[in-house]
Scaffold this motif. Sequence first.
Motif: not given
Length: 160
Positions: A23-47
């Motif tokens: 569960i901890l690993t899934q939560d951590r992976d989920s948080m990393v994935l959320k951060r990556l999605k946020l970063d990708l969203g910001r980067y996409t908007e910048e582009v």
Amino acid sequence: LSRLSQHVHELTKQHDITSRQSILTQDRDSMVLKRLKLDLGRYTEEVRNEVRGVKDKSEGVVQEVGSLKADVARLAKEVRKVAQLAEKEQGYVRISPRMLEEIASSFVDIAAFVEEMETMEGLERRGLDPRGIEKMRRLAMNLHAVAQASAEVKWNPLNV
């Protein structure tokens, strides 16, 4: 029976620990994935913003090139008119060699700018000289030659 009960208890503990780790690993992976999605969203908007800016600038440059083309056509027309007047009057235009050099230099600068805009915008060259770049350069060379010849003769507007 007691050993078996103890063994079952230990297995249950290990299972609980493994489940919690999963569960901890899934939560951590989920948080990393959320951060990556946020970063990708910001980067996409910048582009997207950068692309919009480049598009706006290129449209402005295309308009400026069109405006310069119209200016060059207007100047060429004026030069033809002056040449026709000079032919009719069989006279000479009184202009200093320095002024001829400045006009020649301006034509070279305009030709270089129009050529740079062609290159930057990837405009096709249809025909031999569609935007009059080479024509402007030839005119500049002719003006330069006249200025050189006039300078050698010690230019005097009264000697025309």
